[in-house]
Motif scaffolding. Structure first.
Motif, PDB file in Angstrom:
ATOM      1  N   ALA A  64       0.988  -1.361   0.163  1.00 16.79           N
ATOM      2  CA  ALA A  64       0.101   0.208   0.298  1.00 16.79           C
ATOM      3  C   ALA A  64       0.443   1.143   0.375  1.00 16.79           C
ATOM      4  O   ALA A  64       1.765   1.439   0.337  1.00 16.79           O
ATOM      5  CB  ALA A  64      -0.686   0.076   1.258  1.00 16.79           C
ATOM      6  N   MET A  65       0.539   2.098  -0.865  1.00 20.14           N
ATOM      7  CA  MET A  65       0.812   3.692  -0.210  1.00 20.14           C
ATOM      8  C   MET A  65       0.484   4.401  -0.434  1.00 20.14           C
ATOM      9  O   MET A  65      -0.772   5.356  -0.684  1.00 20.14           O
ATOM     10  CB  MET A  65       1.893   3.578  -2.475  1.00 20.14           C
ATOM     11  N   PHE A  73       5.120  -0.784   6.320  1.00 20.20           N
ATOM     12  CA  PHE A  73       5.387  -2.621   7.371  1.00 20.20           C
ATOM     13  C   PHE A  73       5.128  -2.652   8.057  1.00 20.20           C
ATOM     14  O   PHE A  73       5.179  -1.446   8.702  1.00 20.20           O
ATOM     15  CB  PHE A  73       7.155  -2.258   7.094  1.00 20.20           C
ATOM     16  N   ILE A  74       4.601  -3.702   8.653  1.00 24.21           N
ATOM     17  CA  ILE A  74       4.849  -4.125  10.064  1.00 24.21           C
ATOM     18  C   ILE A  74       5.927  -5.220  10.789  1.00 24.21           C
ATOM     19  O   ILE A  74       5.946  -6.004   9.980  1.00 24.21           O
ATOM     20  CB  ILE A  74       2.965  -5.332  10.136  1.00 24.21           C
ATOM     21  N   GLU A  75       6.128  -5.161  12.075  1.00 22.62           N
ATOM     22  CA  GLU A  75       7.211  -5.342  12.473  1.00 22.62           C
ATOM     23  C   GLU A  75       6.006  -7.043  13.354  1.00 22.62           C
ATOM     24  O   GLU A  75       5.446  -6.730  13.384  1.00 22.62           O
ATOM     25  CB  GLU A  75       7.459  -5.032  13.801  1.00 22.62           C
ATOM     26  N   GLN A  76       6.790  -7.892  13.176  1.00 21.65           N
ATOM     27  CA  GLN A  76       5.903  -8.874  12.847  1.00 21.65           C
ATOM     28  C   GLN A  76       6.611 -10.162  13.757  1.00 21.65           C
ATOM     29  O   GLN A  76       8.253 -10.192  13.655  1.00 21.65           O
ATOM     30  CB  GLN A  76       5.660  -9.829  11.905  1.00 21.65           C
ATOM     31  N   TYR A  77       6.866 -10.690  15.258  1.00 23.46           N
ATOM     32  CA  TYR A  77       7.764 -11.745  15.389  1.00 23.46           C
ATOM     33  C   TYR A  77       6.919 -13.203  14.823  1.00 23.46           C
ATOM     34  O   TYR A  77       6.352 -14.036  14.907  1.00 23.46           O
ATOM     35  CB  TYR A  77       7.520 -11.922  16.857  1.00 23.46           C
ATOM     36  N   ARG A  78       8.568 -14.102  14.324  1.00 25.50           N
ATOM     37  CA  ARG A  78       8.185 -14.980  13.489  1.00 25.50           C
ATOM     38  C   ARG A  78       8.742 -16.365  14.695  1.00 25.50           C
ATOM     39  O   ARG A  78       9.507 -16.320  15.095  1.00 25.50           O
ATOM     40  CB  ARG A  78       8.475 -15.357  11.695  1.00 25.50           C
ATOM     41  N   ILE A  79       7.289 -16.949  15.685  1.00 31.15           N
ATOM     42  CA  ILE A  79       8.374 -18.325  16.015  1.00 31.15           C
ATOM     43  C   ILE A  79       8.730 -19.268  14.991  1.00 31.15           C
ATOM     44  O   ILE A  79      10.064 -19.738  15.719  1.00 31.15           O
ATOM     45  CB  ILE A  79       7.400 -19.232  16.139  1.00 31.15           C
ATOM     46  N   ARG A 106      -9.253  -6.763   4.282  1.00 35.75           N
ATOM     47  CA  ARG A 106      -8.985  -7.210   5.522  1.00 35.75           C
ATOM     48  C   ARG A 106      -7.170  -6.408   6.442  1.00 35.75           C
ATOM     49  O   ARG A 106      -7.796  -6.310   7.616  1.00 35.75           O
ATOM     50  CB  ARG A 106      -9.345  -8.197   6.036  1.00 35.75           C
ATOM     51  N   LYS A 107      -6.615  -7.911   5.555  1.00 33.64           N
ATOM     52  CA  LYS A 107      -5.704  -7.207   6.223  1.00 33.64           C
ATOM     53  C   LYS A 107      -5.200  -5.871   6.434  1.00 33.64           C
ATOM     54  O   LYS A 107      -3.656  -5.696   7.319  1.00 33.64           O
ATOM     55  CB  LYS A 107      -4.640  -8.279   5.174  1.00 33.64           C
ATOM     56  N   LEU A 108      -5.247  -5.423   5.356  1.00 33.00           N
ATOM     57  CA  LEU A 108      -4.009  -3.861   5.220  1.00 33.00           C
ATOM     58  C   LEU A 108      -4.996  -2.973   6.424  1.00 33.00           C
ATOM     59  O   LEU A 108      -4.869  -2.152   6.952  1.00 33.00           O
ATOM     60  CB  LEU A 108      -4.652  -3.415   4.044  1.00 33.00           C
ATOM     61  N   ARG A 109      -6.372  -3.195   7.022  1.00 31.49           N
ATOM     62  CA  ARG A 109      -7.685  -2.975   8.369  1.00 31.49           C
ATOM     63  C   ARG A 109      -6.906  -2.785   9.274  1.00 31.49           C
ATOM     64  O   ARG A 109      -6.493  -2.380  10.079  1.00 31.49           O
ATOM     65  CB  ARG A 109      -8.798  -2.766   7.453  1.00 31.49           C
ATOM     66  N   GLU A 110      -6.286  -4.791   9.312  1.00 31.78           N
ATOM     67  CA  GLU A 110      -6.601  -4.862  10.913  1.00 31.78           C
ATOM     68  C   GLU A 110      -4.616  -4.682  10.781  1.00 31.78           C
ATOM     69  O   GLU A 110      -4.992  -4.354  12.281  1.00 31.78           O
ATOM     70  CB  GLU A 110      -6.557  -6.147  10.438  1.00 31.78           C
ATOM     71  N   GLU A 111      -3.979  -5.318  10.212  1.00 35.23           N
ATOM     72  CA  GLU A 111      -2.668  -4.807  10.129  1.00 35.23           C
ATOM     73  C   GLU A 111      -1.757  -3.700  10.131  1.00 35.23           C
ATOM     74  O   GLU A 111      -1.027  -3.366  11.259  1.00 35.23           O
ATOM     75  CB  GLU A 111      -2.303  -6.107   9.982  1.00 35.23           C
ATOM     76  N   ALA A 112      -2.501  -2.910   9.415  1.00 37.70           N
ATOM     77  CA  ALA A 112      -1.386  -1.719   9.078  1.00 37.70           C
ATOM     78  C   ALA A 112      -2.374  -0.234   9.581  1.00 37.70           C
ATOM     79  O   ALA A 112      -2.463   0.868   9.310  1.00 37.70           O
ATOM     80  CB  ALA A 112      -1.016  -1.489   7.515  1.00 37.70           C
ATOM     81  N   GLY A 113      -3.853  -0.726   9.920  1.00 37.00           N
ATOM     82  CA  GLY A 113      -4.523   1.019  10.153  1.00 37.00           C
ATOM     83  C   GLY A 113      -4.643   1.453   8.877  1.00 37.00           C
ATOM     84  O   GLY A 113      -4.540   3.032   8.830  1.00 37.00           O
ATOM     85  N   PRO A 146      -6.190   6.627   6.785  1.00 35.09           N
ATOM     86  CA  PRO A 146      -5.697   5.973   8.383  1.00 35.09           C
ATOM     87  C   PRO A 146      -7.724   5.166   9.640  1.00 35.09           C
ATOM     88  O   PRO A 146      -8.446   6.139   8.971  1.00 35.09           O
ATOM     89  CB  PRO A 146      -5.652   7.045   9.261  1.00 35.09           C
ATOM     90  N   VAL A 147      -7.578   4.391   9.543  1.00 30.43           N
ATOM     91  CA  VAL A 147      -8.744   3.802  10.514  1.00 30.43           C
ATOM     92  C   VAL A 147      -7.811   2.805  11.147  1.00 30.43           C
ATOM     93  O   VAL A 147      -6.901   2.787  11.940  1.00 30.43           O
ATOM     94  CB  VAL A 147      -9.280   2.602  10.229  1.00 30.43           C
ATOM     95  N   ALA A 148      -8.689   2.521  12.711  1.00 32.49           N
ATOM     96  CA  ALA A 148      -7.904   2.293  13.757  1.00 32.49           C
ATOM     97  C   ALA A 148      -7.373   0.504  13.790  1.00 32.49           C
ATOM     98  O   ALA A 148      -8.287  -0.443  13.145  1.00 32.49           O
ATOM     99  CB  ALA A 148      -9.302   1.940  14.976  1.00 32.49           C
ATOM    100  N   ARG A 149      -6.750   0.446  13.471  1.00 32.93           N
ATOM    101  CA  ARG A 149      -5.983  -1.261  13.755  1.00 32.93           C
ATOM    102  C   ARG A 149      -7.160  -2.423  14.562  1.00 32.93           C
ATOM    103  O   ARG A 149      -7.393  -2.466  15.498  1.00 32.93           O
ATOM    104  CB  ARG A 149      -4.621  -1.450  13.727  1.00 32.93           C
TER     105      ARG A 149
END
Length: 201
Positions: A64-65, A73-79, A106-113, A146-149
């Motif tokens: 997304a731009m 970009f999302i900071e993710q901890y990968r197990i 959905r993922k753009l809204r949930e993860e990036a806001g 922008p929306v709420a994550r």
């Protein structure tokens, strides 16, 4: 025969050199299953492979731009690798009726806001063709608001969002800071042919 010539045209759908003898499912999960597959060929005889089969369609990533040229970009901890990664928003369907565009929104809204007024799929690739059926579809999203994550997984309950310019994302992909494959592919695809991606969008 020149260096750029081959003895035949490349045909990805030509006859298989191996025969599938049997297949049994040994792992079942919400995201993927694992099959044990017995195969044979005249050259090597019988052998087995384990194949990961993805459920409910493609994995989806969203590059997304914003109007001022910034990419979330999302900071993710990968197990599995015990490390943090920087990734574009991404995920997979939650059921057979969940389409790739639905997942992208959905993922753009949930993860990036962000919500986007326009999405365009700009590439699709096989993640690990040696042992998996997983494909990833990448979307280019513009017209961001922008929306709420709302979506946080148990691995990273409060993942942070970093806004990067395309130039910075390219440098981080090249120098090994961004190591996630779908994110690298998305960044290099946009960086190397921005007009083509933007025209598709």
């Amino acid at each position: 025969m020149g260096a750029s010539e081959t003895y035949r045209r490349f045909d990805p759908w030509r006859t298989s050199p191996v025969r599938e003898e049997s297949r049994s499912q040994i792992v079942e999960s919400h995201y993927f299953n694992v099959d044990r597959v017995a195969l044979s060929s005249p050259q090597v005889g019988q052998f087995e492979r384990y194949i990961v089969t993805e459920n409910d369609g493609d994995t989806v990533g969203v590059l997304a731009m914003t109007d001022d040229g910034m990419i979330p970009f999302i900071e993710q901890y990968r197990i599995p690798t015990h490390r943090w990664t920087l990734e574009i928003p991404a995920g997979h369907a939650t059921g057979p009726d969940d389409k790739p565009l639905d997942v992208a929104r959905r993922k753009l809204r949930e993860e990036a806001g962000f919500e986007a007024s326009h999405f365009a799929q700009f590439t699709r690739f096989i993640n690990t063709p040696s042992f998996s059926t997983q494909h990833t579809a990448l979307f280019y999203a513009t017209g961001l608001t922008p929306v709420a994550r709302s979506g946080f997984g148990p691995e990273t309950p409060r993942s942070d969002v970093r806004m990067l310019s395309l130039d910075d994302a390219y440098r981080m992909a090249v120098n090994g800071t961004i190591v996630d494959a779908k994110s690298i592919i998305a960044v290099l695809r946009l960086y190397s042919a921005p007009d083509h991606v933007i025209e598709e969008a």
